[in-house]
Scaffold this motif. Structure first.
Motif, PDB file in Angstrom:
ATOM      1  N   SER A 125      -0.935  -2.336  -0.802  1.00  0.00           N
ATOM      2  CA  SER A 125      -1.933  -1.656  -0.671  1.00  0.00           C
ATOM      3  C   SER A 125      -1.006  -1.717   1.228  1.00  0.00           C
ATOM      4  O   SER A 125      -0.856  -0.387   1.338  1.00  0.00           O
ATOM      5  CB  SER A 125      -3.057  -1.762  -0.065  1.00  0.00           C
ATOM      6  N   LEU A 126      -0.426  -2.795   1.131  1.00  0.00           N
ATOM      7  CA  LEU A 126       1.102  -2.548   2.324  1.00  0.00           C
ATOM      8  C   LEU A 126       2.388  -1.750   2.123  1.00  0.00           C
ATOM      9  O   LEU A 126       2.398  -0.766   2.642  1.00  0.00           O
ATOM     10  CB  LEU A 126       1.267  -4.295   2.841  1.00  0.00           C
ATOM     11  N   ALA A 127       2.731  -1.893   1.109  1.00  0.00           N
ATOM     12  CA  ALA A 127       3.670  -0.749   0.607  1.00  0.00           C
ATOM     13  C   ALA A 127       3.577   0.476   0.676  1.00  0.00           C
ATOM     14  O   ALA A 127       4.174   1.401   0.686  1.00  0.00           O
ATOM     15  CB  ALA A 127       3.905  -1.359  -0.969  1.00  0.00           C
ATOM     16  N   LYS A 128       2.420   0.974   0.470  1.00  0.00           N
ATOM     17  CA  LYS A 128       1.802   2.223   0.024  1.00  0.00           C
ATOM     18  C   LYS A 128       1.550   2.732   2.118  1.00  0.00           C
ATOM     19  O   LYS A 128       2.134   3.587   2.673  1.00  0.00           O
ATOM     20  CB  LYS A 128       0.691   2.463  -0.181  1.00  0.00           C
ATOM     21  N   ARG A 129       1.021   1.308   2.365  1.00  0.00           N
ATOM     22  CA  ARG A 129       0.910   1.665   4.112  1.00  0.00           C
ATOM     23  C   ARG A 129       2.314   2.451   4.567  1.00  0.00           C
ATOM     24  O   ARG A 129       2.433   3.321   5.628  1.00  0.00           O
ATOM     25  CB  ARG A 129       0.077   0.232   5.490  1.00  0.00           C
ATOM     26  N   LEU A 130       3.201   1.424   4.294  1.00  0.00           N
ATOM     27  CA  LEU A 130       4.360   1.534   4.983  1.00  0.00           C
ATOM     28  C   LEU A 130       5.837   2.832   4.887  1.00  0.00           C
ATOM     29  O   LEU A 130       5.520   2.853   5.265  1.00  0.00           O
ATOM     30  CB  LEU A 130       5.734   0.062   4.391  1.00  0.00           C
TER      31      LEU A 130
ATOM     32  N   ILE B 283      -6.104   2.918   2.533  1.00  0.00           N
ATOM     33  CA  ILE B 283      -5.639   2.476   1.355  1.00  0.00           C
ATOM     34  C   ILE B 283      -5.951   1.937   0.037  1.00  0.00           C
ATOM     35  O   ILE B 283      -5.730   1.066   0.530  1.00  0.00           O
ATOM     36  CB  ILE B 283      -4.163   2.643   1.686  1.00  0.00           C
ATOM     37  N   SER B 284      -5.704   2.333  -1.302  1.00  0.00           N
ATOM     38  CA  SER B 284      -6.288   1.823  -2.125  1.00  0.00           C
ATOM     39  C   SER B 284      -5.439   0.703  -2.860  1.00  0.00           C
ATOM     40  O   SER B 284      -4.496   1.127  -2.047  1.00  0.00           O
ATOM     41  CB  SER B 284      -6.286   2.989  -3.575  1.00  0.00           C
ATOM     42  N   PHE B 285      -5.529  -0.244  -4.150  1.00  0.00           N
ATOM     43  CA  PHE B 285      -4.918  -1.547  -4.201  1.00  0.00           C
ATOM     44  C   PHE B 285      -3.855  -0.855  -5.857  1.00  0.00           C
ATOM     45  O   PHE B 285      -3.958  -1.390  -6.026  1.00  0.00           O
ATOM     46  CB  PHE B 285      -5.683  -2.040  -4.143  1.00  0.00           C
TER      47      PHE B 285
END
Length: 360
Positions: A350-355, A229-231
């Motif tokens: 990136s973590l927000a998109k993973r969640l 997932i991109s940043f």
């Protein structure tokens, strides 16, 4: 694509992404629950037919024995692959997701927890062990609880037999002994003071025989998945078909909340308690706050965050409701300061998109 990597983050192989299946799971949500309201949803109808009973006990016994032997032989050769996501310890989130392969006949839910705690320790995300605190784990809509039995003296006998909700070393909840047979897509959550994570049964396959060019795989088998997932605050983490499904779901939720699809309790001088039809209340803000907090702490703007991330993850929320909660959260410093602590702005995005992906 979901890419596998080794401990040095070197790509070793790739498997198909399962995000599409995750979006489809969101359609199962059809209730709005709050302290005052609850919407009723029709239950699924079973079309099973009763089989004929044959008065032949010897044949039945032989058939039953053959069936049990077949089941045991099948379980002994089956490998269950679980996808572990949203892995969080006391010192933050893991940078990667994981695949855990387990034998259906030899392993159980307790083995998943043991392996995850080893991963957390290796990643430096916790100093706790599996025994440090009480914890719960759900699977296929059933909750299991750890820590309510204990072993006595040097014999290490348990103080009582396990209940149907106990899970520990003495009752690991083997996959072959669960009430409901394993099926692809079954999911669960782990929660406790030491850690939390989500997991889903991705596949059930036969054991691959060892070839001349490779060694036999031993189980449990753990593989780290590369974070692709991109940043950037872009919508590159969802596919066009997923966007269409999310937009369709959002319209369905808007229609659900605008109608009298729930019950509300009212009081009057005569009945003291009565229920009337009313509009459902939105659920409590939970995982949405983590995603918002990460984006706020990464200095992202609301409009761009909504357009590219939140509208696809929060299909049961309106843009206006999210906007109000966003700016309210910015004033809650006691809560906001913990989201993404120790991570760079790119890592927070990136973590927000993973969640967000896990909420679909």
């Amino acid at each position: 694509m979901v890419t596998r990597v080794d401990d040095n983050d070197t790509v070793v192989e790739s498997t198909s992404d399962i995000a599409g299946a995750a979006v489809a799971c969101t359609a199962q949500v059809a209730t709005a629950v709050s302290s005052n309201t609850k919407a009723a949803v029709p239950a699924a109808v079973s079309n099973e037919e009763n089989g004929a009973i044959i008065d032949n006990s010897n044949n039945n016994n032989n058939n039953n024995n053959n069936n049990i032997n077949d089941i045991n032989n099948n379980n002994n050769s089956k490998v269950c692959r679980f996808l572990i996501t949203n892995l969080q310890g006391g010192y933050g989130y893991a940078n990667n997701d994981y695949h855990i392969d387990l034998m259906q006949s030899k392993h159980g839910l307790y083995d998943i927890v043991e392996i995850v705690f080893r991963i957390l320790a290796k990643e430096g995300l916790t100093t706790d062990s599996i025994y440090s605190h009480l914890w719960n784990i759900s699977f296929n809509k059933k909750m299991y609880k750890n820590g309510w039995r204990y072993q006595i003296g040097i014999t290490h006998e348990w103080n009582r037999p396990p209940k149907d909700t106990d899970i520990d070393e003495g009752e690991p909840r083997l996959f072959s002994g669960l009430e409901t047979p394993l099926q692809e897509g079954q999911k669960g959550k782990f929660g406790g003071e030491s850690a939390s994570f989500h997991y889903v049964l991705e596949s059930i396959t036969d054991v691959s025989p060892a070839s001349k060019d490779s060694q036999a795989v031993t189980y449990p088998h753990v593989v780290k998945i590369a974070n692709t997932i991109s940043f950037q605050v872009e919508d590159d983490w969802v596919t066009p078909s997923q966007k269409l499904q999310c937009n369709k779901l959002r319209k369905t939720w808007v229609k659900f909340y605008s109608g009298n699809n729930s019950w509300k309790q009212v009081r009057d001088d005569h009945t003291r308690r009565a229920f009337i039809r009313g509009k459902p209340c939105a659920p409590v803000w939970q995982d949405e706050l983590k995603i918002m907090g990460l984006l706020i702490n990464a200095d992202c703007k609301f409009k761009k965050s909504w357009t590219n991330i939140m509208q696809y993850a929060f299909v049961d929320r309106t843009e206006s409701a999210c906007s109000m909660r966003w700016y309210q959260l910015k004033k809650e410093d006691y809560r906001l300061k913990w989201y993404g602590r120790g991570k760079s702005a790119a890592e927070k995005i990136s973590l927000a998109k993973r969640l967000a992906k896990s909420m679909m």
